[in-house]
Design a protein around this motif. Structure first.
Motif, PDB file in Angstrom:
ATOM      1  N   THR A 125       0.847  -1.190   0.000  1.00  0.00           N
ATOM      2  CA  THR A 125       0.000   0.000   0.000  1.00  0.00           C
ATOM      3  C   THR A 125       0.883   1.241   0.000  1.00  0.00           C
ATOM      4  N   THR A 126       0.232   2.359  -0.265  1.00  0.00           N
ATOM      5  CA  THR A 126       0.925   3.629  -0.104  1.00  0.00           C
ATOM      6  C   THR A 126       0.832   4.052   1.350  1.00  0.00           C
ATOM      7  N   PHE A 182      -3.997   1.082   6.606  1.00  0.00           N
ATOM      8  CA  PHE A 182      -4.641   0.310   5.543  1.00  0.00           C
ATOM      9  C   PHE A 182      -5.749   1.105   4.837  1.00  0.00           C
ATOM     10  N   GLN A 214      -5.000   3.587   3.229  1.00  0.00           N
ATOM     11  CA  GLN A 214      -4.322   4.066   2.042  1.00  0.00           C
ATOM     12  C   GLN A 214      -4.627   3.153   0.856  1.00  0.00           C
ATOM     13  N   LYS A 215      -4.320   3.598  -0.304  1.00  0.00           N
ATOM     14  CA  LYS A 215      -4.668   2.879  -1.512  1.00  0.00           C
ATOM     15  C   LYS A 215      -3.727   1.711  -1.753  1.00  0.00           C
ATOM     16  N   LEU A 216      -4.305   0.594  -2.240  1.00  0.00           N
ATOM     17  CA  LEU A 216      -3.519  -0.588  -2.589  1.00  0.00           C
ATOM     18  C   LEU A 216      -2.673  -0.294  -3.825  1.00  0.00           C
ATOM     19  N   ILE A 217      -1.413  -0.694  -3.802  1.00  0.00           N
ATOM     20  CA  ILE A 217      -0.526  -0.529  -4.951  1.00  0.00           C
ATOM     21  C   ILE A 217      -0.851  -1.595  -5.986  1.00  0.00           C
ATOM     22  N   THR A 218      -1.248  -1.153  -7.205  1.00  0.00           N
ATOM     23  CA  THR A 218      -1.533  -2.107  -8.276  1.00  0.00           C
ATOM     24  C   THR A 218      -0.495  -2.059  -9.385  1.00  0.00           C
ATOM     25  N   GLN A 246       4.525   0.328   1.661  1.00  0.00           N
ATOM     26  CA  GLN A 246       4.269  -0.326   2.942  1.00  0.00           C
ATOM     27  C   GLN A 246       3.886  -1.779   2.671  1.00  0.00           C
ATOM     28  N   HIS A 304       2.481  -5.412   3.632  1.00  0.00           N
ATOM     29  CA  HIS A 304       1.534  -6.029   4.565  1.00  0.00           C
ATOM     30  C   HIS A 304       1.436  -7.521   4.293  1.00  0.00           C
ATOM     31  N   LEU A 349     -10.286  -5.773   1.465  1.00  0.00           N
ATOM     32  CA  LEU A 349      -9.728  -4.985   0.367  1.00  0.00           C
ATOM     33  C   LEU A 349     -10.753  -4.076  -0.287  1.00  0.00           C
ATOM     34  N   MET A 369     -10.164  -0.394  -0.704  1.00  0.00           N
ATOM     35  CA  MET A 369      -8.940  -0.017  -1.405  1.00  0.00           C
ATOM     36  C   MET A 369      -9.120  -0.027  -2.917  1.00  0.00           C
TER      37      MET A 369
END
Length: 1012
Positions: free
Chosen positions: A820-821, A826, A828-832, A842, A844, A899, A902
């Protein structure tokens, strides 16, 4: 299959789950097998309990087996493999004794051993029994004459007529031995062991191999009802209570069990005899309960007669009853035993006849023995010109066999045999030991530590020879000299010759003459400094309820260790023995070997070194001291029934030179430590309680288990890990080890094993390496279930994820990784996808609980700084994480995973991200995630061969998390799942505390150690 097979040379039992009963049946099938040479039972969990005596029984008749592999079995863990190894060694020697082609026959001789406490009436009973047997026209070497209820005793050159019920003034010194031969050809040797405590150490030295099937033993445990006064004489006014009777009987049963090999079919027979039963009402009833309970307690080791035999006044009738019981039991005993070499029985019988004809000759030179063999015309022993050397070798083999069975005393480097053991054990050594009790006679010749001058000892032995000759029981100076006897004592390990100046060069150390009541030796380390290391090991009885370490064994160890250390050319040793104590300087390593006869259950080996590492010092101590003690204990004339296991002593006890009493309960079994390291992880610490040393109080403390272990133990843990993981060697290269788990190979595990097997760093770094590497090996891959399992469409995504976990190569860290950023929130937005300019993410880890995988609430995670060297590896992990998320999104389970907030449009977001990333990372063509099913994706992933990129990413994650405490930073702990029967399946998972508590409550999982 094996029972009649004549071609198989090696058999490997490769089924760890084989039951104990099945292993027993396998062993029993080898009784008639004459081809199998190697039996490998390594890592079989069923090799335990009664398998041990079963193996020992089979080895009495099967001389073909050369090796039995027991590594990793319960028997090996308990130290019982050493006794099996020793029996195999004896079997190999017997095949080389030039007797194997000679005729086998049932044994025709036995020993009857009278034992018990002082003033129990052993000697009086023995003479009464011999008198009764002589009355049946048996040939006897004894000097007794039949005379109703009276016995004739020759004392000090005269004769004294003693009524049976009257207490003899004569006391047995050492051991008295007499021989009888029946009309049926059965030869008896009756051993009457002195009950006084000062003779107990000598008993150990001279009582022969009690497990020798060619000359088996029957024990008469004689017990008097009277309590002994302080000075040692019986009090006719004070009668023993049942607990006193039990304690006395138990001591002798433990002695017998300690001296006898473990067996199922050939257990020593023990008969309890109660004397003076006519003087004490209800004596049998008083003792019956103790006999019954002791019979049950020792049932696996000894065959105890169900009911005690009462002797009334040593009358003819009582003696006849005892004699009849002895005869019946000996006959039954000999019938049950396996056959022995007939030539040994024939020579034994011929020698008894010779002794009757030569009553004044306690010794026989080798020429006379050879002539006896020649004159008897025994097959294989008659000299023929063409095979003279073979015949001579057979004669020596027969003499050695008779030495082991206690018929003679023989050493090849001596030119004579002692054929009258009564003369040596009673008149020579008994006189010496009894004389040692009078300090006024020895003070000028013997120092307090047990050393005496050779000249003084020779004078004492000369007096013994003269006394024996005057009584008509000894030979002339032509037969044996005092110098011969000193040489014999040296060969019997009754003494050693000093080579240092501390006690006089040439003086003799005789431990059996030391006062057993002396106080414990006080000691301190010499020249210790801040670089000194300290450690302690303990060799202790595995079964203290039934066995113990006799003082005589430690006395012999004092001689044996000295002889071993001084005979090694490259070894520099300073050897200082004292009463129940040895101080040794061994190649710069200072060692104290300490024993306490009152406890009698363990021997402590305490070590101090200023220049060597713990591993090097421990290797020296193992090789030259501890392994030698184990070797001596299981020897034929050792304590075959005593199984010694190794323990570790609290380091502070060693450093502070604590007394035997103070450190008595400050040890832990080494096997327990190894198991805890194996099961609980590299940071397992053993707790020690509060301890007093004089006025000082040592507080509670912990010590890392791996810091208490040495190189040998760490290698054993590694080997155990390899077996648990089904690891094999590759391409025949010993050090190039790869891990094989359902077809997956991991090069990192190979390096880990190599590093753990060949470690040359200093001790501290060595231990640290073990902590990290042992867990990589132990947990990098657990047995994977159902490799061919596939996940079908329509199943819940959590089941898909579960099977993907099971069918992936196991790793020592959690498997579901998301980025995530932000700084760990949590929300924060999930990194895709990774884009240029990103500096930090970050990381997890998700809870992997079956059917309920999810993000852990409040998980802090861990920051990852993106750099050129880790960009591609993080990239790969992002792809893998997105696949998990995509599976959840396809069936709407992303909300349950945590999720939902996110990913606003999960299918579209995941699809674009994975396709974009996959083109650059995966070798496979881009995946159309909009049309692919979760089941197909899982099947493809589970069956695909991992790319180098994915393997590198996995290793990076393992390395990145190595120094992280996963429980603290991610709220996850490792577990192993169970099946419906409560058995561990080998399937691992990392789960949160909530699901850990839930799973433990319903019994579907167990805690599993974390690797760091």
């Amino acid at each position: 299959m094996l029972q009649k097979n004549s071609s198989i040379k090696r058999f490997d039992l490769r089924t760890p789950s084989t039951s104990e009963s099945d292993v027993q049946e396998l062993i029993r099938s080898l009784v008639e097998n004459h081809s199998l040479e190697t039996l490998n039972l390594s890592y079989c969990n069923g090799v335990k309990g009664s398998v041990f005596p079963t193996i020992m029984d089979v080895l009495l008749v099967n001389l073909t087996l050369k090796d039995i592999g027991l590594v990793g079995t319960p028997l090996h863990a308990k130290g019982k493999h050493l006794a099996i190894k020793e029996q195999l060694r004896r079997n190999a020697m017997s095949k080389e004794l030039h007797l194997k082609n000679l005729i086998m026959a049932r044994p025709t001789s036995a020993r009857v051993i009278f034992c018990g406490s002082p003033y129990a009436g052993k000697t009086t009973l023995r003479k009464a029994v011999v008198h009764s047997i002589e009355h049946k026209s048996m040939i006897s070497k004894s000097i007794l004459l039949p005379c109703k209820d009276f016995m004739m005793k020759k004392i000090d050159g005269g004769q004294r007529l003693i009524q049976g019920s009257q207490q003899l003034t004569h006391r047995t010194r050492g051991i008295e031995v007499h021989s009888l031969r029946s009309r049926e050809g059965i030869t008896w040797s009756i051993w009457d062991m002195g009950g006084q405590e000062e003779f107990h150490g000598f008993h150990y030295f001279m009582v022969p191999d009690l497990s020798d099937t060619g000359n088996p033993s029957l024990f008469l445990l004689v017990c008097s009802p009277y309590v002994l006064r302080d000075e040692g004489s019986p009090s006719k006014e004070k009668v023993k209570v049942p607990i006193q009777i039990r304690k006395e009987l138990e001591y002798w049963l433990r002695f017998i069990a300690s001296k006898s090999r473990r067996t199922i079919s050939f257990k020593p027979k023990v008969i309890v005899v109660l004397t003076y039963s006519d003087k004490v009402d209800g004596l049998v009833a008083r003792a019956q309960g103790s006999v019954t309970s002791l019979k049950e307690q020792f049932a696996e080791l000894l065959d105890v007669w169900s009911e005690p035999i009462a002797v009334e006044g040593f009358s003819t009738q009582s003696a006849s009853n005892v004699a009849r019981v002895i005869e019946d039991n000996i006959v039954n005993l000999l019938k049950a035993l396996p056959p022995v070499y007939e030539v040994c029985s024939n020579v034994r019988s011929a020698l008894k006849v010779w002794m009757v004809r030569n009553p004044k000759s306690p010794t026989m030179n080798w020429k006379t023995f050879s002539d006896l063999c020649q004159q008897t015309n025994l097959p294989g022993l008659v000299r023929v010109t063409a095979e003279g050397s073979m015949v001579e070798a057979r004669r020596k083999a027969v003499a050695r066999s008779m030495h082991n069975s206690g018929d003679v005393i023989y050493f090849e480097d001596l030119d004579f045999l002692v054929v009258d053991l009564d003369w040596f054990c009673h008149r020579v050594m008994g006189h010496l030991i009894k004389l040692s009790g009078d300090r006024s006679k020895l003070v000028t010749a013997t120092d307090p530590d047990g050393f005496t001058s050779r000249a003084y000892l020779e004078n004492v032995l000369s007096d013994s020879l003269k006394s024996s000759h005057e009584l008509g029981c000894g030979g002339s100076a032509l037969d044996v000299t005092p110098q011969n006897l000193v040489h014999l004592m040296l060969r019997l390990e009754l003494c050693f010759e000093n080579t240092t100046t501390s006690h006089g060069v040439g003086n003799l150390f005789i431990p059996t003459i030391l006062d057993i009541g002396q106080e414990a030796v006080s000691w301190s380390w010499s020249h210790s400094n801040q670089n000194s290391i300290y450690f302690g090991r303990r060799l202790q009885c595995a079964d203290p309820e039934h066995t113990f370490i006799p003082r005589g064994l430690f006395c012999r160890l004092q001689i044996f260790l000295h002889n071993q250390l001084t005979s090694e050319k490259d070894m520099t040793a300073l050897y200082e023995p004292k009463n129940n104590f040895i101080h040794i300087m061994l190649n710069g390593v200072e060692v104290v070997v300490d024993y306490n006869a009152d406890v009698g259950t363990h021997i402590d080996v305490l070590v101090h070194s200023r220049s060597k590492s713990l591993d090097d010092a421990l290797d020296i101590v193992h090789e030259h001291i501890m392994d030698k003690i184990l070797e001596r204990c299981i020897a034929a004339d050792g304590c075959q029934g005593v199984v010694l296991v190794e323990g570790v002593i609290r380091t502070k006890c060693v450093k502070n030179c604590m007394s035997f009493k103070e450190r008595q309960h400050q040890s832990v079994l080494l096997e327990e430590l190894k198991q805890n390291v194996f099961s609980h992880g590299n940071k397992y610490e053993h707790p020690w309680g509060e301890l007093k040393q004089g006025e000082n109080v040592i507080p509670r403390e912990n010590e890392f288990a791996v810091d208490l272990m040495g190189r040998r133990e760490r290698v054993e843990v590694v080997e155990r890990c390899k077996q648990a993981l089904q690891i094999d060697e590759v391409d025949g290269v010993h050090d190039e080890v790869a891990m094989v788990t359902r077809g997956w190979a991991t090069s990192s595990s190979s390096k880990a094993l190599v590093n753990m097997k060949i470690v040359e760093e200093p001790s501290r770094e060595q231990n640290q390496a073990l902590r990290e590497l042992a867990h990589e090996v132990r947990h990098l891959a657990v047995v994977v279930h159902d490799t061919n399992n596939t996940v079908h469409e329509g199943l819940p995504v959590t089941r898909c994820i579960q099977n993907l976990i099971i069918n992936s190569a196991q790793r020592p860290v959690p498997r579901i990784v998301l980025f995530t950023t932000g700084d760990g929130n949590f929300k924060q937005k999930l990194i895709t996808k990774l884009v240029p300019g990103m500096k930090a993410l970050q990381l997890h880890l998700l809870c992997e609980y079956k059917r309920q995988e999810h993000i852990v609430e409040g998980q802090a995670g861990c920051q990852v700084i993106l750099q050129d060297e880790n960009w591609k590896k993080v990239h790969e992990l992002v792809v893998e994480g997105l696949k998990w998320g995509f599976l959840a999104a396809k069936v709407g389970a992303h909300i349950a995973l945590g999720l939902g907030h996110m990913v606003p449009n999960p299918n579209l977001e995941y699809g674009k991200a994975v396709v974009a990333l996959g083109e650059g990372v995966l070798k496979d063509p881009p995946i159309d995630l909009a049309t692919v099913s979760p089941g197909k994706l899982v099947r493809d992933e589970a069956s695909a061969i991992r790319t180098a990129a994915s393997m590198a990413a996995e290793q990076w994650l393992v390395d990145f998390l190595k120094d992280k405490v996963i429980l603290t930073q991610f709220g996850l702990q490792r577990v192993v799942y169970k099946d419906t029967h409560g058995r561990q399946t080998g399937e691992l998972g990392w789960i949160c505390q909530k699901h850990f508590d839930q799973g433990m409550r319903v019994g579907e999982l167990d805690g599993f150690p974390c690797p760091h």
